[in-house]
Design an enzyme around this catalytic site. Structure first.
Site, PDB file in Angstrom:
ATOM      1  N   LYS A 198       0.842  -1.199   0.000  1.00  0.00           N
ATOM      2  CA  LYS A 198       0.000   0.000   0.000  1.00  0.00           C
ATOM      3  C   LYS A 198       0.882   1.256   0.000  1.00  0.00           C
ATOM      4  CE  LYS A 198      -3.937  -2.214   2.286  1.00  0.00           C
ATOM      5  NZ  LYS A 198      -4.581  -2.597   3.537  1.00  0.00           N
TER       6      LYS A 198
ATOM      7  N   ASP B   6     -11.082   3.287   4.280  1.00  0.00           N
ATOM      8  CA  ASP B   6     -11.537   1.892   4.290  1.00  0.00           C
ATOM      9  C   ASP B   6     -13.058   1.791   4.209  1.00  0.00           C
ATOM     10  OD1 ASP B   6      -9.728  -0.240   4.368  1.00  0.00           O
ATOM     11  OD2 ASP B   6      -9.171   0.172   6.445  1.00  0.00           O
TER      12      ASP B   6
ATOM     13  N   GLN C  62      -4.677  -1.141   9.676  1.00  0.00           N
ATOM     14  CA  GLN C  62      -4.714  -2.504   9.119  1.00  0.00           C
ATOM     15  C   GLN C  62      -5.313  -3.470  10.142  1.00  0.00           C
ATOM     16  OE1 GLN C  62      -3.760  -3.258   5.933  1.00  0.00           O
ATOM     17  NE2 GLN C  62      -4.302  -5.404   6.207  1.00  0.00           N
TER      18      GLN C  62
END
Ligand code: GUN
Length: 297
Positions: free
Chosen positions: A54, A121, A98
């Site tokens: 990422k 997200d 994460q």
């Protein structure tokens, strides 16, 4: 006839080019550089790989990339304090923690602490609610990538029968919302579904997101259906090595499906490209600037 292979890698490369071009415009015309902060707590090897890729992709798109790697023993209070700092940092437009986080940290509490405007997200309950009511939301990256592939392959999805296998908050539920928004008739199937093969066989569109290696076989698939495989499962090979397989038995299903995504090279690259797209979208919304076409649902 063998199924068409949906090339997620190529589609993701095109999306990333569009993101990069828009980042260049934001920097040159508005002196704004989109910034993404990724937070990782602990030492999950799979998460470390994701976080690294990422960060790399973010930099390649011309954006600011910040990584916070925290010790596995980091307290919930310290993590919440970091999120508070990132919420107030004007150079950061997207924040991603994460998952999974270690057991002593309440993931729901952490997700709720992220500013919904920076929630790239799309996991904050505000964004979940906005998506569920058909309003402008930040949309979770994996389902967004799946939707983009389906639209690219099928054009309008209106009226199609879609079966999503898996009911997770990360993929299954938001995927179903997106398909509903595109006027599909949507079924969410899961481990307790009676006659799962029979339910899946109704579908023009199948999205498999269960985390069970090669569970979906050709007998489950209506001839010509489009099959999106979200699974990434590492299995042992006979020679002792390992390989990645999806939730779909690719070789078998490719004989009957109309189109299918491979693993790797399908959904995975699209997820990262959509994270970059979401960061640009968040940046544009924060600054009141026009959002580029085709970066969100
Ligand atoms: N872990 C597995 N998938 C995801 C994702 O899409 N976002 C975050 N934050 N963590 C994950």
């Amino acid at each position: 006839m063998a199924a068409k292979v949906i090339d997620g890698k190529a589609l993701a490369a095109r999306l990333r080019e569009r993101v990069k071009a828009h980042v260049t415009r934001l920097v040159e015309e508005h002196a704004v550089q989109p910034g993404l902060a990724v937070v990782l707590v602990g030492e999950n090897p799979a998460s470390e790989v994701y976080v690294r890729s990422k960060g790399k992709a973010t930099k390649e798109a011309g954006m600011k990339s910040v990584e916070h790697k925290l010790d596995a023993a980091t307290s919930e209070a310290d993590l919440l304090a970091l999120i508070d700092r990132l919420n107030r940092d004007a150079t950061i437009h997207g924040i991603l923690v994460q998952l999974p986080v270690p057991d002593h940290i309440d993931a729901d509490k952490v997700l709720a602490a992220i500013d919904p405007a920076k929630d790239v997200d799309g996991f904050h309950i505000s964004n979940v609610g906005l998506l569920g009511t058909g309003q402008k939301a930040m949309v979770p990256c994996t389902p967004l990538g799946c939707l983009m592939m389906l639209r690219e392959e099928l054009g309008s999805l209106s009226g199609m029968e879609a079966v999503v296998i898996g009911r997770s908050n990360i993929v299954g539920k938001p995927m179903a919302q997106l398909l509903l928004k595109d006027s599909c008739t949507v079924t969410i199937a899961h481990s307790r579904t009676r006659d799962l093969p029979g339910v899946v066989r109704r579908a023009d569109i199948v999205v498999a997101a269960v985390g069970r290696p090669t569970m979906v076989t050709a007998q489950w698939i209506k001839p010509g259906a489009t099959v999106i495989d979200v699974g990434i499962n590492r299995i042992e090979k006979e020679d002792g090595g390992t390989r990645l397989v999806g939730d779909v038995d690719y070789e078998d299903v490719a004989k009957i499906a109309g189109a299918i995504t491979p693993v790797p090279g399908g959904v995975g690259p699209m997820t990262i490209a959509c994270l970059l797209a979401n960061t640009v979208t968040a940046c544009c919304r924060t600054h009141g600037l026009a959002e580029p076409e085709g970066l969100t649902a």
